[in-house]
Design a protein around this motif. Structure first.
Motif, PDB file in Angstrom:
ATOM      1  N   ALA A 183       0.825  -1.206   0.000  1.00 35.58           N
ATOM      2  CA  ALA A 183       0.000   0.000   0.000  1.00 35.58           C
ATOM      3  C   ALA A 183       0.861   1.258   0.000  1.00 35.58           C
ATOM      4  CB  ALA A 183      -0.929  -0.003   1.213  1.00 35.58           C
ATOM      5  N   ALA A 184       1.927   1.257   0.814  1.00 39.96           N
ATOM      6  CA  ALA A 184       2.824   2.413   0.859  1.00 39.96           C
ATOM      7  C   ALA A 184       3.503   2.611  -0.490  1.00 39.96           C
ATOM      8  CB  ALA A 184       3.862   2.222   1.960  1.00 39.96           C
ATOM      9  N   GLY A 185       3.870   1.503  -1.136  1.00 38.56           N
ATOM     10  CA  GLY A 185       4.494   1.597  -2.454  1.00 38.56           C
ATOM     11  C   GLY A 185       3.565   2.208  -3.478  1.00 38.56           C
ATOM     12  N   TRP A 186       2.296   1.810  -3.457  1.00 39.01           N
ATOM     13  CA  TRP A 186       1.325   2.396  -4.389  1.00 39.01           C
ATOM     14  C   TRP A 186       1.192   3.896  -4.182  1.00 39.01           C
ATOM     15  CZ3 TRP A 186      -2.713  -2.066  -3.817  1.00 39.01           C
ATOM     16  CH2 TRP A 186      -2.454  -3.035  -4.796  1.00 39.01           C
ATOM     17  N   LEU A 187       1.083   4.309  -2.909  1.00 40.14           N
ATOM     18  CA  LEU A 187       0.933   5.736  -2.621  1.00 40.14           C
ATOM     19  C   LEU A 187       2.162   6.522  -3.075  1.00 40.14           C
ATOM     20  CD1 LEU A 187      -0.705   5.603   0.932  1.00 40.14           C
ATOM     21  CD2 LEU A 187      -1.784   6.291  -1.209  1.00 40.14           C
ATOM     22  N   LEU A 188       3.324   5.965  -2.831  1.00 39.75           N
ATOM     23  CA  LEU A 188       4.558   6.650  -3.232  1.00 39.75           C
ATOM     24  C   LEU A 188       4.668   6.762  -4.746  1.00 39.75           C
ATOM     25  CD1 LEU A 188       6.944   4.998  -0.638  1.00 39.75           C
ATOM     26  CD2 LEU A 188       6.398   7.433  -0.768  1.00 39.75           C
ATOM     27  N   ASN A 189       4.252   5.715  -5.461  1.00 44.31           N
ATOM     28  CA  ASN A 189       4.340   5.742  -6.922  1.00 44.31           C
ATOM     29  C   ASN A 189       3.269   6.624  -7.554  1.00 44.31           C
ATOM     30  OD1 ASN A 189       6.537   3.872  -7.976  1.00 44.31           O
ATOM     31  ND2 ASN A 189       5.554   2.556  -6.479  1.00 44.31           N
ATOM     32  N   LEU A 190       2.207   6.923  -6.820  1.00 48.63           N
ATOM     33  CA  LEU A 190       1.181   7.831  -7.316  1.00 48.63           C
ATOM     34  C   LEU A 190       1.606   9.294  -7.196  1.00 48.63           C
ATOM     35  CD1 LEU A 190      -2.076   6.136  -5.946  1.00 48.63           C
ATOM     36  CD2 LEU A 190      -1.577   6.593  -8.350  1.00 48.63           C
ATOM     37  N   THR A 191       2.633   9.546  -6.381  1.00 46.79           N
ATOM     38  CA  THR A 191       3.087  10.921  -6.167  1.00 46.79           C
ATOM     39  C   THR A 191       3.798  11.449  -7.408  1.00 46.79           C
ATOM     40  OG1 THR A 191       3.407  10.421  -3.819  1.00 46.79           O
ATOM     41  CG2 THR A 191       4.452  12.413  -4.674  1.00 46.79           C
ATOM     42  N   PRO A 192       3.340  12.573  -7.968  1.00 46.05           N
ATOM     43  CA  PRO A 192       3.979  13.112  -9.180  1.00 46.05           C
ATOM     44  C   PRO A 192       5.438  13.487  -8.942  1.00 46.05           C
ATOM     45  CG  PRO A 192       1.823  14.098  -8.846  1.00 46.05           C
ATOM     46  CD  PRO A 192       2.146  13.337  -7.590  1.00 46.05           C
ATOM     47  N   GLY A 193       6.269  13.198  -9.914  1.00 44.28           N
ATOM     48  CA  GLY A 193       7.685  13.518  -9.872  1.00 44.28           C
ATOM     49  C   GLY A 193       8.257  13.342 -11.265  1.00 44.28           C
ATOM     50  N   PRO A 194       9.578  13.354 -11.406  1.00 45.03           N
ATOM     51  CA  PRO A 194      10.174  13.202 -12.747  1.00 45.03           C
ATOM     52  C   PRO A 194       9.746  11.925 -13.456  1.00 45.03           C
ATOM     53  CG  PRO A 194      11.834  13.909 -11.164  1.00 45.03           C
ATOM     54  CD  PRO A 194      10.605  13.594 -10.378  1.00 45.03           C
ATOM     55  N   ASP A 195       9.628  10.812 -12.722  1.00 41.29           N
ATOM     56  CA  ASP A 195       9.244   9.547 -13.357  1.00 41.29           C
ATOM     57  C   ASP A 195       7.825   9.619 -13.914  1.00 41.29           C
ATOM     58  OD1 ASP A 195      11.693   8.593 -12.657  1.00 41.29           O
ATOM     59  OD2 ASP A 195      11.002   7.268 -11.060  1.00 41.29           O
ATOM     60  N   VAL A 196       6.892  10.114 -13.099  1.00 40.39           N
ATOM     61  CA  VAL A 196       5.497  10.231 -13.540  1.00 40.39           C
ATOM     62  C   VAL A 196       5.399  11.186 -14.725  1.00 40.39           C
ATOM     63  CG1 VAL A 196       3.202  11.043 -12.891  1.00 40.39           C
ATOM     64  CG2 VAL A 196       4.511   9.630 -11.308  1.00 40.39           C
ATOM     65  N   LEU A 197       6.116  12.302 -14.657  1.00 33.44           N
ATOM     66  CA  LEU A 197       6.074  13.269 -15.751  1.00 33.44           C
ATOM     67  C   LEU A 197       6.613  12.653 -17.043  1.00 33.44           C
ATOM     68  CD1 LEU A 197       5.533  16.118 -16.747  1.00 33.44           C
ATOM     69  CD2 LEU A 197       7.779  16.795 -15.896  1.00 33.44           C
ATOM     70  N   CYS A 198       7.638  11.828 -16.929  1.00 30.03           N
ATOM     71  CA  CYS A 198       8.197  11.163 -18.110  1.00 30.03           C
ATOM     72  C   CYS A 198       7.155  10.251 -18.756  1.00 30.03           C
ATOM     73  CB  CYS A 198       9.440  10.371 -17.701  1.00 30.03           C
ATOM     74  SG  CYS A 198      10.232   9.485 -19.053  1.00 30.03           S
ATOM     75  N   ILE A 199       6.448   9.475 -17.932  1.00 31.49           N
ATOM     76  CA  ILE A 199       5.408   8.574 -18.451  1.00 31.49           C
ATOM     77  C   ILE A 199       4.294   9.362 -19.119  1.00 31.49           C
ATOM     78  CG2 ILE A 199       3.609   6.923 -17.782  1.00 31.49           C
ATOM     79  CD1 ILE A 199       5.516   6.042 -15.503  1.00 31.49           C
ATOM     80  N   VAL A 200       3.801  10.379 -18.432  1.00 35.53           N
ATOM     81  CA  VAL A 200       2.680  11.175 -18.941  1.00 35.53           C
ATOM     82  C   VAL A 200       3.063  11.874 -20.241  1.00 35.53           C
ATOM     83  CG1 VAL A 200       1.249  13.197 -18.465  1.00 35.53           C
ATOM     84  CG2 VAL A 200       1.592  11.460 -16.693  1.00 35.53           C
ATOM     85  N   ARG A 201       4.270  12.422 -20.288  1.00 35.40           N
ATOM     86  CA  ARG A 201       4.706  13.140 -21.499  1.00 35.40           C
ATOM     87  C   ARG A 201       4.737  12.215 -22.709  1.00 35.40           C
ATOM     88  NH1 ARG A 201       9.795  13.820 -23.727  1.00 35.40           N
ATOM     89  NH2 ARG A 201      10.819  12.903 -21.908  1.00 35.40           N
ATOM     90  N   HIS A 202       5.304  11.028 -22.531  1.00 34.95           N
ATOM     91  CA  HIS A 202       5.390  10.108 -23.666  1.00 34.95           C
ATOM     92  C   HIS A 202       4.018   9.569 -24.049  1.00 34.95           C
ATOM     93  CE1 HIS A 202       9.634   9.936 -24.515  1.00 34.95           C
ATOM     94  NE2 HIS A 202       9.917   9.819 -23.225  1.00 34.95           N
ATOM     95  N   ALA A 203       3.143   9.351 -23.062  1.00 31.18           N
ATOM     96  CA  ALA A 203       1.801   8.864 -23.377  1.00 31.18           C
ATOM     97  C   ALA A 203       0.989   9.916 -24.117  1.00 31.18           C
ATOM     98  CB  ALA A 203       1.087   8.441 -22.094  1.00 31.18           C
ATOM     99  N   LEU A 204       1.152  11.180 -23.747  1.00 29.22           N
ATOM    100  CA  LEU A 204       0.451  12.255 -24.440  1.00 29.22           C
ATOM    101  C   LEU A 204       0.908  12.379 -25.887  1.00 29.22           C
ATOM    102  CD1 LEU A 204       0.376  15.059 -21.710  1.00 29.22           C
ATOM    103  CD2 LEU A 204      -1.589  13.807 -22.615  1.00 29.22           C
ATOM    104  N   ARG A 205       2.199  12.146 -26.118  1.00 24.56           N
ATOM    105  CA  ARG A 205       2.738  12.313 -27.460  1.00 24.56           C
ATOM    106  C   ARG A 205       2.633  11.070 -28.316  1.00 24.56           C
ATOM    107  NH1 ARG A 205       3.325  17.490 -28.723  1.00 24.56           N
ATOM    108  NH2 ARG A 205       4.747  16.853 -30.371  1.00 24.56           N
TER     109      ARG A 205
END
Length: 216
Positions: free
Chosen positions: A12-34
């Motif tokens: 559960a703690a891992g899920w919450l930590l991975n949901l927190t926006p940061g460079p990794d999340v931004l990288c995923i979102v940027r590539h998915a948008l493009r």
């Protein structure tokens, strides 16, 4: 290994930590948008591969070296900050143009982003961040009871579980961003989204550059 209750808490703690926006999340979102969900998932897999590098490094003592040596921490910190800033500048000054569909399939400079490039972008965004190594050193041992036999192997097992646990979250970010990219307003604003992402990456790079070594 931790008991079932602590294992659930770890997940559960891992899920919450991975949901927190940061460079990794931004990288995923940027590539998915493009490039759609596939590109976002591929970037997420690159990030997961980078996390495995940190787990292996922590297991053999490299993470402890980063925590104890200001010089080692600063070297990796400046390399990581430079990479994030470079990515941000590349996005900030990316050329725009073409139809929304062409833009959605294009990379930061208007050329199609090759799968290998997407994967490596996720990989380097993660592996060049010394804070990820320090995170594993600080977070995972909390779930290892003192006096545990073969604590190093338990550390590796929990690190692997954390990384596998992050994959569904990364896929979720990719699918959500790809769904957003299909909206007409988002497609029309892809060029501006690149600019925003560029500013955020530069900000993450500056924040990493100002981070102090934990050995101080």
């Amino acid at each position: 290994m931790p008991d079932f209750h602590h294992l659930l808490l770890f997940v559960a703690a891992g899920w919450l930590l991975n949901l927190t926006p940061g460079p990794d999340v931004l990288c995923i979102v940027r590539h998915a948008l493009r490039g759609g969900a596939r590109a976002g998932i591929l970037a997420g897999l690159g990030i997961t591969a980078g996390c495995f590098v940190h787990v292996a490094a922590a297991a053999v003592g490299v993470g402890a070296l980063l925590a104890a040596s200001a010089t080692a921490f600063n070297v990796l910190k400046w390399v990581g900050a430079a990479y994030l800033a470079y990515t941000g500048l590349r996005l900030l000054f990316a050329r725009s143009g073409g139809s929304p569909l062409d833009q959605a399939q294009a990379g930061p400079l208007g050329a199609p982003a090759a799968p290998r490039r997407v994967f490596l972008d996720g990989f380097w965004t993660n592996v060049l961040n010394p804070k990820v190594a320090l995170f594993f050193l600080a977070f995972v041992p909390q779930f290892i009871a003192p006096g545990t036999a073969d604590a190093a192997w338990v550390f590796v097992a929990l690190g692997v579980l954390f990384n596998l646990n992050a994959i569904p979250v990364n896929v979720g970010w990719a699918l959500a961003a790809a769904w957003m990219a299909r909206r007409a307003r988002v497609q029309r604003g892809l060029a501006w989204l690149d600019r925003v992402a560029g500013v955020l990456f530069i900000g993450f790079g500056l924040r990493l550059a100002w981070a102090e070594s934990p050995s101080r």
